[in-house]
Design a protein around this motif. Structure first.
Motif, short mmCIF file in Angstrom:
data_model
loop_
_atom_site.label_atom_id
_atom_site.label_comp_id
_atom_site.label_asym_id
_atom_site.label_seq_id
_atom_site.Cartn_x
_atom_site.Cartn_y
_atom_site.Cartn_z
N ALA A 84 0.82 -1.22 0.00
CA ALA A 84 0.00 0.00 0.00
C ALA A 84 0.85 1.27 0.00
O ALA A 84 0.38 2.33 -0.40
CB ALA A 84 -0.93 0.00 1.20
N TRP A 85 2.10 1.16 0.46
CA TRP A 85 2.98 2.33 0.53
C TRP A 85 3.96 2.37 -0.64
O TRP A 85 4.85 3.21 -0.67
CB TRP A 85 3.76 2.34 1.84
N CYS A 86 3.83 1.45 -1.58
CA CYS A 86 4.80 1.33 -2.67
C CYS A 86 4.35 2.08 -3.92
O CYS A 86 3.19 2.41 -4.09
CB CYS A 86 5.03 -0.14 -3.00
N HIS A 87 5.32 2.30 -4.80
CA HIS A 87 5.09 2.93 -6.09
C HIS A 87 5.03 1.84 -7.16
O HIS A 87 5.79 0.87 -7.09
CB HIS A 87 6.24 3.86 -6.48
N ALA A 88 4.19 2.02 -8.17
CA ALA A 88 4.23 1.15 -9.35
C ALA A 88 5.43 1.58 -10.18
O ALA A 88 5.69 2.77 -10.36
CB ALA A 88 2.95 1.29 -10.15
N HIS A 89 6.20 0.60 -10.64
CA HIS A 89 7.44 0.88 -11.39
C HIS A 89 7.46 0.08 -12.68
O HIS A 89 7.07 -1.08 -12.70
CB HIS A 89 8.64 0.51 -10.51
N HIS A 90 7.91 0.71 -13.77
CA HIS A 90 8.08 0.03 -15.06
C HIS A 90 9.41 -0.72 -15.04
O HIS A 90 10.46 -0.08 -14.92
CB HIS A 90 8.15 1.03 -16.21
N LYS A 91 9.40 -2.04 -15.19
CA LYS A 91 10.67 -2.79 -15.23
C LYS A 91 11.46 -2.41 -16.49
O LYS A 91 12.67 -2.29 -16.45
CB LYS A 91 10.41 -4.29 -15.18
N THR A 92 10.78 -2.25 -17.61
CA THR A 92 11.40 -1.73 -18.82
C THR A 92 11.12 -0.23 -18.86
O THR A 92 9.95 0.16 -18.82
CB THR A 92 10.80 -2.37 -20.09
N PRO A 93 12.16 0.61 -18.89
CA PRO A 93 11.90 2.06 -18.84
C PRO A 93 10.87 2.47 -19.90
O PRO A 93 10.98 2.09 -21.06
CB PRO A 93 13.27 2.67 -19.12
N TRP A 94 9.90 3.26 -19.45
CA TRP A 94 8.84 3.67 -20.36
C TRP A 94 9.41 4.42 -21.56
O TRP A 94 8.90 4.31 -22.68
CB TRP A 94 7.81 4.53 -19.63
N ASP A 104 4.77 -5.88 -17.02
CA ASP A 104 6.05 -5.17 -16.96
C ASP A 104 6.12 -4.28 -15.71
O ASP A 104 7.08 -3.54 -15.53
CB ASP A 104 6.27 -4.34 -18.22
N GLY A 105 5.12 -4.37 -14.85
CA GLY A 105 5.11 -3.53 -13.66
C GLY A 105 5.59 -4.28 -12.44
O GLY A 105 5.59 -5.51 -12.40
N THR A 106 6.03 -3.54 -11.44
CA THR A 106 6.34 -4.12 -10.14
C THR A 106 6.11 -3.05 -9.09
O THR A 106 5.83 -1.89 -9.44
CB THR A 106 7.78 -4.68 -10.11
N LEU A 107 6.20 -3.41 -7.83
CA LEU A 107 6.02 -2.45 -6.74
C LEU A 107 7.32 -2.27 -5.99
O LEU A 107 7.98 -3.25 -5.66
CB LEU A 107 4.96 -2.95 -5.75
N VAL A 108 7.66 -1.02 -5.74
CA VAL A 108 8.86 -0.74 -4.94
C VAL A 108 8.56 0.43 -3.99
O VAL A 108 7.79 1.33 -4.33
CB VAL A 108 10.09 -0.41 -5.82
N CYS A 109 9.18 0.39 -2.82
CA CYS A 109 9.00 1.48 -1.85
C CYS A 109 9.76 2.72 -2.34
O CYS A 109 10.59 2.64 -3.24
CB CYS A 109 9.49 1.04 -0.47
#
Ligand SMILES: [Zn+2]
Length: 138
Positions: A84-94, A104-109
């Motif tokens: 819930a506190w994480c950001h959605a991140h593109h594993k392959t740069p957009w 291609d998404g993941t979650l990272v703080c």
């Protein structure tokens, strides 16, 4: 608004420039682009605007929910920050893919998101969903 070179967006070391004139690190500029989306603007040699892109990219609400279901915490190995506190991140740069997808998404703080976009770190993603950060430069 942040102005930066394409090379810097893709991992280079030139700083970004805010519309206030303040310089920011290339990693911070990449993090801002990743979190808030970007609209590419092509400038000529005298900084005249030659072209303005049409589309910023974001993960949709449904994609964010899907990522939270897949990942209960930040995906960086050993991190326990709740999804819930994480950001959605593109594993392959957009900037390279021009696509946003759940696969291609993941979650990272926040702290790990800053490291992912910092040039001193190399990021790899294993098929099980774990993100690995390695410091490769000083
Ligand atoms: Zn984390």
């Amino acid at each position: 608004m942040v102005t930066m070179t394409l090379a810097s967006l893709l991992g280079g070391l030139a700083p970004g420039v805010l519309d206030t004139g303040t310089l920011i690190s290339p990693g911070e500029a990449r993090r801002l682009a990743a979190e808030h989306g970007l609209i590419p603007v092509v400038l000529g040699t005298k900084s005249e605007v030659l072209d303005v892109g049409s589309k910023a990219r974001f993960h949709t609400q449904a994609m964010r929910i899907g990522l939270r279901v897949q990942h209960r915490t930040c995906t960086v190995q050993g991190c326990t920050v709740p999804a819930a506190w994480c950001h959605a991140h593109h594993k392959t740069p957009w900037a390279l893919s021009r696509r946003t997808s759940l696969a291609d998404g993941t979650l990272v703080c926040g702290p790990h998101h800053r490291k992912i976009h910092h040039p001193a770190y190399t990021t790899t993603y294993d098929p099980g969903g774990t993100t690995h950060l390695t410091r490769t430069r000083r």
